[in-house]
Scaffold this motif. Structure first.
Motif, PDB file in Angstrom:
ATOM      1  N   LEU A   1       0.832  -1.207   0.000  1.00 44.89           N
ATOM      2  CA  LEU A   1       0.000   0.000   0.000  1.00 44.89           C
ATOM      3  C   LEU A   1       0.864   1.252   0.000  1.00 44.89           C
ATOM      4  O   LEU A   1       0.598   2.206  -0.740  1.00 44.89           O
ATOM      5  CB  LEU A   1      -0.944   0.004   1.204  1.00 44.89           C
TER       6      LEU A   1
ATOM      7  N   ALA B   1       2.306   1.768  -3.455  1.00 40.23           N
ATOM      8  CA  ALA B   1       1.255   2.235  -4.361  1.00 40.23           C
ATOM      9  C   ALA B   1       0.926   3.705  -4.111  1.00 40.23           C
ATOM     10  O   ALA B   1       0.729   4.481  -5.045  1.00 40.23           O
ATOM     11  CB  ALA B   1       0.005   1.372  -4.216  1.00 40.23           C
ATOM     12  N   LEU B   2       0.881   4.114  -2.846  1.00 36.47           N
ATOM     13  CA  LEU B   2       0.610   5.512  -2.511  1.00 36.47           C
ATOM     14  C   LEU B   2       1.747   6.428  -2.965  1.00 36.47           C
ATOM     15  O   LEU B   2       1.504   7.529  -3.453  1.00 36.47           O
ATOM     16  CB  LEU B   2       0.360   5.671  -1.011  1.00 36.47           C
TER      17      LEU B   2
ATOM     18  N   ALA C   1       1.403   6.806  -6.681  1.00 37.05           N
ATOM     19  CA  ALA C   1       0.268   7.686  -6.974  1.00 37.05           C
ATOM     20  C   ALA C   1       0.599   9.143  -6.681  1.00 37.05           C
ATOM     21  O   ALA C   1       0.259  10.033  -7.455  1.00 37.05           O
ATOM     22  CB  ALA C   1      -0.956   7.256  -6.166  1.00 37.05           C
TER      23      ALA C   1
ATOM     24  N   SER D   1       1.825  10.519 -10.542  1.00 34.21           N
ATOM     25  CA  SER D   1       0.585  10.932 -11.215  1.00 34.21           C
ATOM     26  C   SER D   1       0.659  12.331 -11.835  1.00 34.21           C
ATOM     27  O   SER D   1       0.056  12.551 -12.887  1.00 34.21           O
ATOM     28  CB  SER D   1      -0.615  10.809 -10.270  1.00 34.21           C
TER      29      SER D   1
ATOM     30  N   TYR E   1      -9.129  13.532 -13.186  1.00 36.91           N
ATOM     31  CA  TYR E   1      -8.057  13.118 -12.276  1.00 36.91           C
ATOM     32  C   TYR E   1      -7.459  14.307 -11.522  1.00 36.91           C
ATOM     33  O   TYR E   1      -6.252  14.385 -11.316  1.00 36.91           O
ATOM     34  CB  TYR E   1      -6.960  12.360 -13.030  1.00 36.91           C
TER      35      TYR E   1
ATOM     36  N   GLY F   1      -4.654  11.053  -7.104  1.00 37.25           N
ATOM     37  CA  GLY F   1      -4.000   9.744  -7.164  1.00 37.25           C
ATOM     38  C   GLY F   1      -4.007   9.042  -5.824  1.00 37.25           C
ATOM     39  O   GLY F   1      -4.276   7.843  -5.732  1.00 37.25           O
ATOM     40  N   LEU F   2      -3.726   9.784  -4.754  1.00 38.05           N
ATOM     41  CA  LEU F   2      -3.733   9.201  -3.409  1.00 38.05           C
ATOM     42  C   LEU F   2      -5.123   8.721  -3.006  1.00 38.05           C
ATOM     43  O   LEU F   2      -5.293   7.597  -2.529  1.00 38.05           O
ATOM     44  CB  LEU F   2      -3.222  10.226  -2.385  1.00 38.05           C
TER      45      LEU F   2
ATOM     46  N   THR G   1      -6.168   5.701  -5.109  1.00 37.02           N
ATOM     47  CA  THR G   1      -5.453   4.495  -4.682  1.00 37.02           C
ATOM     48  C   THR G   1      -6.049   3.954  -3.385  1.00 37.02           C
ATOM     49  O   THR G   1      -6.266   2.743  -3.249  1.00 37.02           O
ATOM     50  CB  THR G   1      -3.955   4.798  -4.502  1.00 37.02           C
ATOM     51  N   LEU G   2      -6.326   4.832  -2.440  1.00 33.87           N
ATOM     52  CA  LEU G   2      -6.920   4.387  -1.167  1.00 33.87           C
ATOM     53  C   LEU G   2      -8.314   3.801  -1.368  1.00 33.87           C
ATOM     54  O   LEU G   2      -8.665   2.794  -0.734  1.00 33.87           O
ATOM     55  CB  LEU G   2      -6.970   5.547  -0.171  1.00 33.87           C
TER      56      LEU G   2
ATOM     57  N   VAL H   1      -9.536   2.347  -4.125  1.00 32.74           N
ATOM     58  CA  VAL H   1      -9.418   1.043  -4.789  1.00 32.74           C
ATOM     59  C   VAL H   1      -8.873   0.005  -3.815  1.00 32.74           C
ATOM     60  O   VAL H   1      -9.363  -1.136  -3.758  1.00 32.74           O
ATOM     61  CB  VAL H   1      -8.528   1.148  -6.051  1.00 32.74           C
ATOM     62  N   PHE H   2      -7.877   0.373  -3.025  1.00 28.47           N
ATOM     63  CA  PHE H   2      -7.327  -0.555  -2.033  1.00 28.47           C
ATOM     64  C   PHE H   2      -8.402  -0.994  -1.045  1.00 28.47           C
ATOM     65  O   PHE H   2      -8.555  -2.183  -0.765  1.00 28.47           O
ATOM     66  CB  PHE H   2      -6.166   0.092  -1.274  1.00 28.47           C
TER      67      PHE H   2
END
Length: 109
Positions: A10, A13-14, A17, A21, A57, A73-74, A77-78, A80-81
Motif C-alpha cells: 500500500l 502504491a501511494l 500515486a 501521477s 483526475y 492519485g492518493l 489508490t486508497l 481502490v485498495f
C-alpha cells in the motif's frame, strides 16, 4: 500474505500515486481521442451518466494542478485498495473454515 507485506504494498502504491501521477499524459484517452477525431465529442460534453468525484483526475478545490493530481492519485489508490481489501475479506475464507458458517459450525447444524 501477511499484514506487513500488505502495508508495504500500500505504501509503495501511494508513493507511486503521489509522485508519478502529476507526470501522467495530458493527452485524451483512446475513446476520447476517437470521439475527437470522428467529430462527435461535443455530443457527450456536459452529459455525465455518473457524477465523478475527481473529474479529469484532479482533486476539486485545490489550486495547484500538480498537487490536485497527486491528491486525486492518493485518494483513488486508497479507495481502490479499500474496495479490494473488503472484497477479498468477503470472498476468501481463512484456512480451515471451508464449509463452515459464521458460527464456525457446519451449515447443516
Amino acid at each position: 500474505m501477511n499484514k506487513k507485506n500488505l502495508l508495504w504494498g500500500l505504501l509503495v502504491a501511494l508513493a507511486v500515486a503521489a509522485f508519478l501521477s502529476p507526470f501522467a499524459s495530458s493527452s485524451p484517452d483512446g475513446l476520447e481521442r476517437v470521439a475527437e477525431d470522428k467529430g462527435f465529442l461535443h455530443l457527450a460534453e456536459g452529459k455525465e451518466l455518473i457524477h465523478a468525484l475527481m473529474p479529469d483526475y484532479v482533486f476539486p478545490g485545490v489550486a495547484s494542478g500538480g498537487l490536485a493530481t497527486s491528491l486525486a492519485g492518493l485518494v483513488g489508490t486508497l479507495l481502490v485498495f479499500a474496495a479490494m481489501y473488503l472484497l477479498v475479506r468477503l470472498v476468501i475464507r481463512p484456512k480451515g473454515s471451508a464449509g463452515k458458517g459464521p458460527s464456525g459450525k457446519g451449515h447443516l447444524n
